[in-house]
Design an enzyme around this catalytic site. Structure first.
Site, PDB file in Angstrom:
ATOM      1  N   TYR A  94       0.824  -1.226   0.000  1.00  0.00           N
ATOM      2  CA  TYR A  94       0.000   0.000   0.000  1.00  0.00           C
ATOM      3  C   TYR A  94       0.850   1.264   0.000  1.00  0.00           C
ATOM      4  CZ  TYR A  94      -4.438  -2.344   0.125  1.00  0.00           C
ATOM      5  OH  TYR A  94      -5.531  -3.086  -0.236  1.00  0.00           O
ATOM      6  N   GLU A 136      -8.303  -7.263   4.267  1.00  0.00           N
ATOM      7  CA  GLU A 136      -7.536  -8.325   3.590  1.00  0.00           C
ATOM      8  C   GLU A 136      -6.814  -9.213   4.603  1.00  0.00           C
ATOM      9  OE1 GLU A 136      -5.425  -5.893   0.691  1.00  0.00           O
ATOM     10  OE2 GLU A 136      -7.361  -5.301  -0.134  1.00  0.00           O
TER      11      GLU A 136
HETATM   12  C1  HEM Z   1      -6.469   2.117  -1.725  1.00  0.00           C
HETATM   13  C2  HEM Z   1      -5.767   1.449  -2.574  1.00  0.00           C
HETATM   14  C3  HEM Z   1      -6.299   0.582  -3.676  1.00  0.00           C
HETATM   15  C4  HEM Z   1      -7.449   0.671  -4.387  1.00  0.00           C
HETATM   16  C5  HEM Z   1      -8.568   1.704  -4.264  1.00  0.00           C
HETATM   17  C6  HEM Z   1      -7.446  -0.424  -5.330  1.00  0.00           C
HETATM   18  C7  HEM Z   1      -8.455  -0.680  -6.224  1.00  0.00           C
HETATM   19  C8  HEM Z   1      -8.509  -1.779  -7.059  1.00  0.00           C
HETATM   20  C9  HEM Z   1      -9.612  -2.110  -7.932  1.00  0.00           C
HETATM   21  C10 HEM Z   1     -10.879  -1.311  -8.100  1.00  0.00           C
HETATM   22  C11 HEM Z   1      -9.289  -3.258  -8.565  1.00  0.00           C
HETATM   23  C12 HEM Z   1     -10.150  -4.030  -9.585  1.00  0.00           C
HETATM   24  C13 HEM Z   1     -10.900  -5.083  -8.808  1.00  0.00           C
HETATM   25  C14 HEM Z   1     -11.728  -5.976  -9.684  1.00  0.00           C
HETATM   26  O1  HEM Z   1     -11.199  -6.975 -10.160  1.00  0.00           O
HETATM   27  O2  HEM Z   1     -12.870  -5.652  -9.922  1.00  0.00           O
HETATM   28  C15 HEM Z   1      -7.988  -3.674  -8.096  1.00  0.00           C
HETATM   29  C16 HEM Z   1      -7.314  -4.779  -8.537  1.00  0.00           C
HETATM   30  C17 HEM Z   1      -5.983  -4.983  -8.302  1.00  0.00           C
HETATM   31  N1  HEM Z   1      -5.201  -4.313  -7.395  1.00  0.00           N
HETATM   32 FE1  HEM Z   1      -5.758  -2.791  -6.235  1.00  0.00          FE
HETATM   33  N2  HEM Z   1      -6.297  -1.148  -5.170  1.00  0.00           N
HETATM   34  C18 HEM Z   1      -5.575  -0.568  -4.184  1.00  0.00           C
HETATM   35  C19 HEM Z   1      -4.344  -0.987  -3.720  1.00  0.00           C
HETATM   36  C20 HEM Z   1      -3.569  -1.931  -4.331  1.00  0.00           C
HETATM   37  C21 HEM Z   1      -2.225  -2.273  -3.936  1.00  0.00           C
HETATM   38  C22 HEM Z   1      -1.481  -1.679  -2.782  1.00  0.00           C
HETATM   39  C23 HEM Z   1      -1.781  -3.229  -4.801  1.00  0.00           C
HETATM   40  C24 HEM Z   1      -0.428  -3.872  -4.815  1.00  0.00           C
HETATM   41  C25 HEM Z   1       0.536  -3.518  -5.571  1.00  0.00           C
HETATM   42  C26 HEM Z   1      -2.871  -3.506  -5.714  1.00  0.00           C
HETATM   43  C27 HEM Z   1      -2.837  -4.444  -6.722  1.00  0.00           C
HETATM   44  C28 HEM Z   1      -3.939  -4.828  -7.469  1.00  0.00           C
HETATM   45  C29 HEM Z   1      -3.897  -5.875  -8.473  1.00  0.00           C
HETATM   46  C30 HEM Z   1      -2.668  -6.692  -8.875  1.00  0.00           C
HETATM   47  C31 HEM Z   1      -5.193  -5.979  -8.991  1.00  0.00           C
HETATM   48  C32 HEM Z   1      -5.676  -6.896 -10.115  1.00  0.00           C
HETATM   49  C33 HEM Z   1      -5.396  -6.195 -11.416  1.00  0.00           C
HETATM   50  C34 HEM Z   1      -5.910  -6.906 -12.626  1.00  0.00           C
HETATM   51  O3  HEM Z   1      -6.546  -7.968 -12.534  1.00  0.00           O
HETATM   52  O4  HEM Z   1      -5.660  -6.366 -13.701  1.00  0.00           O
HETATM   53  N3  HEM Z   1      -3.930  -2.707  -5.394  1.00  0.00           N
HETATM   54  N4  HEM Z   1      -7.538  -2.762  -7.178  1.00  0.00           N
END
Ligand code: HEM
Ligand SMILES: Cc1cc2nc3c(=O)[nH]c(=O)nc-3n(C[C@H](O)[C@H](O)[C@H](O)COP(=O)(O)OP(=O)(O)OC[C@H]3O[C@@H](n4cnc5c(N)ncnc54)[C@H](O)[C@@H]3O)c2cc1C
Length: 401
Positions: A94, A136
């Site tokens: 994060y 998480e």
């Molecule tokens: C407040 C912080 C964050 C928000 C608001 C956020 C938001 C999101 C959203 C909306 C999705 C799409 C979910 C879906 O499949 O419908 C997602 C997927 C993902 N997030 Fe986050 N996220 C955050 C933090 C992080 C962090 C810290 C990481 C780590 C590096 C991360 C890595 C990922 C990955 C790898 C995916 C899947 C991407 C994909 O399938 O293309 N996220 N996140």
């Protein structure tokens, strides 16, 4: 957050609505430049087709719009939390994302990004990050507290590969360590991770578990994604063409909140298009294996019989269990099929009106985004209450009801 900081975040809503995707596109470019190791964690296909930039932009916008009462975002945050856990996202990640997000706000907004505004977003992000990593952490705890549960990536051997149709193949995945596998809720998915030599990267993808839990193995059923104007899908083609029986793939533990409510006794209507049937197949398998008396209606659309996977096993269940009925839609119908609950055209629930409007039923919908949109709209038009309609997209969430 102070009242002034909340007001500053709210004041960015208009900008986020107009330029949210520009911001998240800049953000990902920046993050991958400074932290290229994260390319192994993100789905590079979703980066290419822009879906992840859109999903993150929608999430940031929704957070800014609801900064006074973020609790309304609980179900959205839960869905994201399941996806994060299935990708082994940890609290320490994060800080990296926060650093690049705040820097991107500054770089994209230019002079409009005053120090006070950047401070307000830093605090807002920190609160969201601690809420999400807390949720998480609870999911990780739950995963390891089950027999056969684990966190991170665990090696699995492909024991069997079975072609289910011209495009869909099932993979029977057994833990390479010989241990047991955790039970899961019908409808959940696993992330599968492979090394892609052409990118020199690991790449994860989610696949729904396509059978009921059995303690010994997981079954996934994968459609070979042939790109017509675009390149072929990276992982699905590799699984089909290069991964052989005996090979090892890595899996994260089951996750996902699109699940059958197993304590209910009311009817279930399962509506799928193409490979979207996999999570619903797990629900159907579970209901029949446990001898559930619940009424089950299976509605499935496929282009034709050649690409219609699981045609025979589902037809056998509809014959063997009097509480299971099926309705199948093909683009065009071979003569003689009309009499056996087969229909021409795309899935049209209005045609089945009497067959699917069951008292207190829950409706589970899965398929391509336009398919989901149509089925959800039709169900609403038929008077089905919103809370009885559940759906899942096979990619970053872009739909809301
Ligand atoms: C407040 C912080 C964050 C928000 C608001 C956020 C938001 C999101 C959203 C909306 C999705 C799409 C979910 C879906 O499949 O419908 C997602 C997927 C993902 N997030 Fe986050 N996220 C955050 C933090 C992080 C962090 C810290 C990481 C780590 C590096 C991360 C890595 C990922 C990955 C790898 C995916 C899947 C991407 C994909 O399938 O293309 N996220 N996140
Ligand atoms: C919760 C969940 C459950 C899922 N369950 C299943 C399941 O049970 N079975 C299943 O088969 N799939 C399932 N999926 C989808 C799966 O995770 C993968 O997305 C799918 O296999 C495609 O991955 P890929 O690596 O083959 O394609 P990618 O390489 O990721 O490409 C994705 C698509 O983008 C296209 N593309 C490539 N480059 C571009 C470009 N430059 N511009 C535009 N488009 C481009 C490709 O042709 C392809 O169609 C699920 C997804 C989720 C999120």
């Amino acid at each position: 957050m102070t009242t002034e900081q909340k007001a500053l975040v709210t004041a960015t809503v208009g900008t986020l609505r107009a330029h949210g995707v520009a911001l998240t596109t800049h953000f990902y470019r920046r993050m991958f430049e400074h932290n290229p190791e994260l390319k192994n964690v993100f789905n590079m296909g979703n980066q290419q087709n822009g879906k992840q930039q859109m999903a993150l932009a929608l999430a940031v916008l929704a957070y800014a719009e609801n900064i006074e009462d973020p609790s309304v975002l609980v179900s959205a945050v839960t869905k994201i939390g399941h996806k994060h856990v299935s990708l082994d996202i940890r609290p320490e990640h994060y800080a990296i994302v926060g650093r690049h997000l705040i820097a991107s706000i500054g770089e994209v907004l230019g002079e409009a990004a005053t120090p006070a505004l950047l401070d307000a977003w830093t605090v807002a992000y920190g609160e969201l990050a601690s809420l999400m990593s807390g949720l998480e952490s609870g999911l990780y705890q739950k995963a390891v507290s089950q027999e056969g549960g684990w966190t991170g990536w665990r090696p699995f051997a492909v024991k069997q590969k079975v072609a289910e149709s011209a495009e869909i193949t099932s993979f029977y995945l057994h833990p390479a360590d010989g241990g047991r596998v955790a039970d899961f809720l019908p409808g959940q998915y696993v992330s599968v991770r492979l090394f892609l030599p052409e990118l020199n990267l690991f790449q994860p993808r989610q696949y729904s578990l396509s059978s009921a839990p059995n303690g010994e193995y997981y079954r996934i059923s994968v459609k070979k994604e042939a790109g017509s104007q675009h390149p072929n899908g990276m992982i699905s083609n590799r699984l089909h063409d290069f991964v052989r029986e005996g090979d090892i793939v890595e899996l994260a533990a089951p996750a996902g909140d699109f699940t059958l409510e197993t304590t209910k006794q009311t009817p279930v209507v399962l509506v799928s298009g193409g490979v979207g049937q996999t999570p619903l197949l797990s629900m159907l398998d579970y209901l029949t294996l446990t001898g559930s008396p619940r009424q089950v209606v299976w509605v499935h659309g496929s282009r034709n019989a050649q690409v219609h996977a699981f045609r025979e096993p589902v037809a056998d269940l509809a014959v063997g269990y009097e509480n299971v009925q099926q309705h199948i839609f093909y683009d065009t119908l071979a003569p003689g099929l009309e009499a056996k609950n087969h229909y021409a055209g795309i899935v049209d629930l209005q045609q089945l009106n009497g067959g699917i409007l069951l008292p207190e039923a829950d409706y589970y919908v899965c398929g391509p985004a336009p398919f989901i949109r149509k089925q959800v709209q039709d169900l609403a038009a038929l008077g089905v209450p919103r809370e009885a309609i559940h759906f899942e997209e096979f990619g970053p969430a872009t739909l809301s009801v």
